[in-house]
Design a protein around this motif. Structure first.
Motif, mmCIF file in Angstrom:
data_model
loop_
_atom_site.group_PDB
_atom_site.id
_atom_site.type_symbol
_atom_site.label_atom_id
_atom_site.label_comp_id
_atom_site.label_asym_id
_atom_site.label_seq_id
_atom_site.Cartn_x
_atom_site.Cartn_y
_atom_site.Cartn_z
ATOM 1 N N LEU A 138 0.452 -1.217 0.042
ATOM 2 C CA LEU A 138 -0.314 0.049 0.353
ATOM 3 C C LEU A 138 0.592 1.296 0.237
ATOM 4 N N LYS A 139 1.685 1.142 0.744
ATOM 5 C CA LYS A 139 3.082 2.677 0.574
ATOM 6 C C LYS A 139 3.105 2.154 -1.028
ATOM 7 N N ALA A 140 3.602 1.671 -1.459
ATOM 8 C CA ALA A 140 4.349 1.260 -2.935
ATOM 9 C C ALA A 140 3.247 1.741 -4.136
ATOM 10 N N LYS A 141 1.944 1.651 -4.060
ATOM 11 C CA LYS A 141 0.912 2.187 -5.182
ATOM 12 C C LYS A 141 -0.067 1.586 -4.371
ATOM 13 N N ASP A 142 -1.200 2.754 -4.958
ATOM 14 C CA ASP A 142 -2.904 2.673 -4.450
ATOM 15 C C ASP A 142 -3.333 0.998 -5.270
ATOM 16 N N LEU A 143 -3.904 -0.320 -4.064
ATOM 17 C CA LEU A 143 -4.594 -1.262 -3.967
ATOM 18 C C LEU A 143 -5.673 -1.228 -2.827
ATOM 19 N N ASN A 144 -6.494 -2.781 -3.500
ATOM 20 C CA ASN A 144 -7.000 -3.141 -2.856
ATOM 21 C C ASN A 144 -6.023 -3.876 -1.858
ATOM 22 N N VAL A 145 -5.903 -3.896 -0.435
ATOM 23 C CA VAL A 145 -5.315 -5.746 -0.704
ATOM 24 C C VAL A 145 -6.226 -6.699 0.345
ATOM 25 N N ILE A 146 -5.909 -7.561 0.386
ATOM 26 C CA ILE A 146 -7.213 -8.652 0.887
ATOM 27 C C ILE A 146 -6.292 -9.953 1.676
ATOM 28 N N ILE A 147 -6.604 -9.906 3.237
ATOM 29 C CA ILE A 147 -5.977 -10.794 3.749
ATOM 30 C C ILE A 147 -6.481 -11.964 4.349
ATOM 31 N N VAL A 148 -6.213 -13.213 4.092
ATOM 32 C CA VAL A 148 -7.337 -14.329 4.123
ATOM 33 C C VAL A 148 -6.206 -14.750 5.158
ATOM 34 N N GLY A 149 -7.900 -15.073 6.740
ATOM 35 C CA GLY A 149 -7.245 -16.016 7.107
ATOM 36 C C GLY A 149 -7.891 -16.944 7.494
ATOM 37 N N TRP A 150 -7.407 -18.431 7.651
ATOM 38 C CA TRP A 150 -8.211 -19.477 8.175
ATOM 39 C C TRP A 150 -7.474 -20.765 8.734
ATOM 40 N N PRO A 151 -7.304 -19.719 10.005
ATOM 41 C CA PRO A 151 -7.182 -20.568 11.164
ATOM 42 C C PRO A 151 -7.591 -22.182 11.853
ATOM 43 N N GLY A 152 -8.870 -22.218 11.396
ATOM 44 C CA GLY A 152 -9.516 -23.234 11.810
ATOM 45 C C GLY A 152 -9.311 -24.541 10.938
ATOM 46 N N GLY A 153 -8.927 -24.280 9.592
ATOM 47 C CA GLY A 153 -8.606 -25.554 8.816
ATOM 48 C C GLY A 153 -6.532 -25.649 8.622
ATOM 49 N N ALA A 154 -6.811 -24.358 9.233
ATOM 50 C CA ALA A 154 -4.930 -25.018 9.144
ATOM 51 C C ALA A 154 -3.766 -25.312 10.420
ATOM 52 N N LYS A 155 -4.955 -25.532 11.037
ATOM 53 C CA LYS A 155 -4.359 -26.569 12.447
ATOM 54 C C LYS A 155 -3.668 -27.375 12.274
ATOM 55 N N THR A 156 -2.888 -28.061 13.543
ATOM 56 C CA THR A 156 -2.435 -29.675 13.171
ATOM 57 C C THR A 156 -3.510 -30.077 13.250
ATOM 58 N N PRO A 157 -3.948 -32.009 12.533
ATOM 59 C CA PRO A 157 -2.693 -32.354 12.101
ATOM 60 C C PRO A 157 -2.590 -31.811 10.337
ATOM 61 N N TYR A 158 -1.507 -32.330 9.536
ATOM 62 C CA TYR A 158 -0.673 -31.299 8.512
ATOM 63 C C TYR A 158 -1.872 -31.980 7.659
ATOM 64 N N THR A 159 -1.757 -33.525 7.870
ATOM 65 C CA THR A 159 -2.418 -33.790 6.859
ATOM 66 C C THR A 159 -4.401 -33.854 6.648
ATOM 67 N N GLN A 160 -5.155 -32.694 7.752
ATOM 68 C CA GLN A 160 -6.045 -32.462 8.182
ATOM 69 C C GLN A 160 -6.166 -31.165 6.944
ATOM 70 N N ALA A 161 -5.107 -30.374 7.328
ATOM 71 C CA ALA A 161 -5.042 -28.957 6.754
ATOM 72 C C ALA A 161 -4.828 -28.761 5.111
ATOM 73 N N VAL A 162 -3.592 -30.301 4.738
ATOM 74 C CA VAL A 162 -4.031 -30.845 3.483
ATOM 75 C C VAL A 162 -5.583 -30.488 2.829
ATOM 76 N N SER A 163 -5.913 -31.292 3.303
ATOM 77 C CA SER A 163 -7.489 -31.422 2.520
ATOM 78 C C SER A 163 -8.364 -30.207 2.887
ATOM 79 N N ASN A 164 -8.132 -29.287 3.608
ATOM 80 C CA ASN A 164 -8.844 -28.446 3.961
ATOM 81 C C ASN A 164 -8.444 -27.145 2.785
ATOM 82 N N THR A 165 -7.362 -27.663 2.443
ATOM 83 C CA THR A 165 -7.075 -26.014 1.464
ATOM 84 C C THR A 165 -7.602 -26.498 0.245
ATOM 85 N N ARG A 166 -8.210 -27.052 -0.235
ATOM 86 C CA ARG A 166 -9.529 -27.578 -1.516
ATOM 87 C C ARG A 166 -10.653 -26.122 -0.700
#
Length: 494
Positions: A117-145
């Motif tokens: 935003l300092k370099a250029k006028d933009l819309n910036v959207i930050i996405v969080g998915w903490p419920g799907g990103a937690k351990t175990p890794y195999t579950q997080a992999v499945s949640n990515t889709r």
């Protein structure tokens, strides 16, 4: 022994999952998922059903030039409140997402948002998915889709509500997020303008031939990938060495990053409240987003990478050093694509060297030291060589050409790659000194020339072509041991 122990711990984290009698699950508007999806006995031996969209605890936080510090929250599946947000249909939109065990509060996300935003006028959207990103890794992999499709639907809703084009969107994802942005791109039929994968996750992805299973160059009109932690999983590498974009960039070879030699211990939950401390390669893995942030507004040098067969070849100066056509790329987060022939660059690797700390992009130099025939000196000459670069203001930068004693043969050219602070356009003189190794008979080092090729340039320079400079020692009869000898610039070729 430690690495083997740690690898088994990491493997345990990867394969632990939840028991279920279901073999398929359907989420309305998202799709149907099966336990056989992308199964592979070696590369993805465990497949779990993804959690629901609600279980992702997903947040979509919008920042614009009018609200840099406070965000408007977007609902991925409900546009009723979109008109009350500060989304600007006249601006490009960048969407950033984290990886495994992350959330929207990670420091690098805010830093990248602020830098953009300092370099250029933009819309910036930050996405969080903490419920799907937690351990175990195999579950997080499945949640990515699931979270990837949710991102795709959000973009479709923004297009309908604000009449914006897919050409205005750039998706940026780290680790598992690198594959999530790929799934979002697939949902949009590969029509989005640009995707950047920041060290996309390797475990359960690399080795898979199904392009629907992972980030791929068909997921957007332009896909770039920055690889920084591509060691095998047994060596704790969390990324992948395989190419998957139109442009694949491998800073410092793409496996181990300077400054990451000492890994910090990290506590990772295993099961039932048990935590195991182990050295996680988070420094190498996270260097990808650090480099990307630095590339938005580089302060010293342009972030240039060169097409080459391998990093060893790049270090040894065996690659084409002219930045023309599709032989090099300059990382630039503010454009839609790079001026390269995508059919030519796809599947190939680009290499670059960086510094070990912030302001990573400094001047990349290839230095060739040419020995001349010498009938008097002891052969071979075992020595350590130091150089000084001196600019027009007399400021010098001293470094070892050879970090330890090595053999220098007559009539041989020795190429090396260095990352330095000295501006090549200001370099006026070189000084050289060599120190006797195991040779016990006094001798001299006979150098024909030192050839210096600058592979990168000032961040604000319009020049992108390498500069080659020749330096000749100002002494006849060879360079004495342990004395600094000046080498004046002989010529410049551009």
């Amino acid at each position: 022994m430690f690495k083997i122990h740690t690898a088994f711990i990491l493997l345990a984290i990867l394969i632990l999952g939840c028991d279920s009698n279901l073999t398929t699950v359907t989420y309305p508007g998202i799709g149907t998922f099966s336990l056989t999806d992308f199964y592979h006995p070696i590369y993805r031996p465990i497949v779990l059903l993804p959690n629901s969209p609600e279980d992702m605890n997903a947040t979509f936080c919008l920042y614009t030039p009018n609200n840099v510090d406070d965000f408007d929250e977007l609902d991925w599946n409900n546009t009723d409140h979109y008109e009350s947000t500060r989304f600007d249909a006249n601006l490009d939109t960048k969407i950033i997402i984290h990886g495994w065990r992350g959330d929207s509060q990670e420091a690098w996300l805010s830093k990248l948002k602020d830098t953009l935003l300092k370099a250029k006028d933009l819309n910036v959207i930050i996405v969080g998915w903490p419920g799907g990103a937690k351990t175990p890794y195999t579950q997080a992999v499945s949640n990515t889709r699931v979270i990837g499709i949710m991102m795709g639907i959000l973009i479709e809703n923004l297009m309908k509500e604000f009449n914006v084009s897919l050409n205005s969107f750039h998706l940026i994802g780290h680790s598992l997020g690198g594959h999530i942005v790929g799934y979002a791109g697939k949902h949009l039929n590969g029509s989005i303008a640009r995707i950047t994968g920041l060290d996309p996750a390797g475990p359960f992805y690399k080795g898979l031939n199904e392009t629907e299973a992972r980030l791929w160059h068909t997921d957007a009109k332009f896909v770039e990938v920055i690889h920084t932690d591509a060691q095998p999983i047994i060596q704790l590498g969390l990324g992948m060495f395989e190419t998957c974009g139109h442009v694949d960039i491998y800073p410092n070879g793409g496996q181990e990053q300077p400054g990451c030699e000492e890994q910090a211990e990290d506590e990772v939950p295993i099961e039932g409240g048990i935590y195991e401390k182990y050295k996680f390669s988070s420094c190498n893995h996270g260097r990808s987003h650090d480099l990307f942030i630095d590339s938005v507004s580089p302060t010293i040098s342009k972030p240039v990478s060169y097409l080459c067969e391998s990093y060893d070849s790049f270090q040894n100066g065996e690659c084409k050093s002219r930045c023309d056509g599709s032989e090099c790329v300059i990382i630039n987060p503010l454009v839609h694509s790079y001026p390269v022939n995508q059919s030519y660059t796809q599947g190939k690797r680009f290499f670059m060297a960086t510094a070990a700390e912030e302001n990573y992009f400094r001047y990349q130099y290839r230095i060739d030291l040419k020995m001349i025939k010498n009938d008097i000196s002891i052969k071979p000459l075992l020595t350590q060589v130091e150089l000084r670069f001196i600019n027009q203001d007399g400021v010098d930068e001293q470094f070892f050409f050879s970090k330890k004693s090595e053999v220098f043969e007559d009539e041989t050219e020795y190429p090396r790659l260095f990352v330095l602070n000295t501006d090549p356009e200001q370099l006026s003189k070189i000084e050289i000194k060599w120190t006797l190794g195991l040779n016990i008979i006094p001798t001299k080092m006979n150098i024909e020339y030192i050839k210096v090729t600058a592979l990168s340039f000032q961040s604000n320079s319009t020049n992108v072509e390498p500069i080659t400079m020749m330096f000749i020692p100002n002494i006849d009869g060879g360079i004495p041991n342990d004395e600094w000898i000046s080498c004046e610039r002989n010529q410049i070729n551009q």
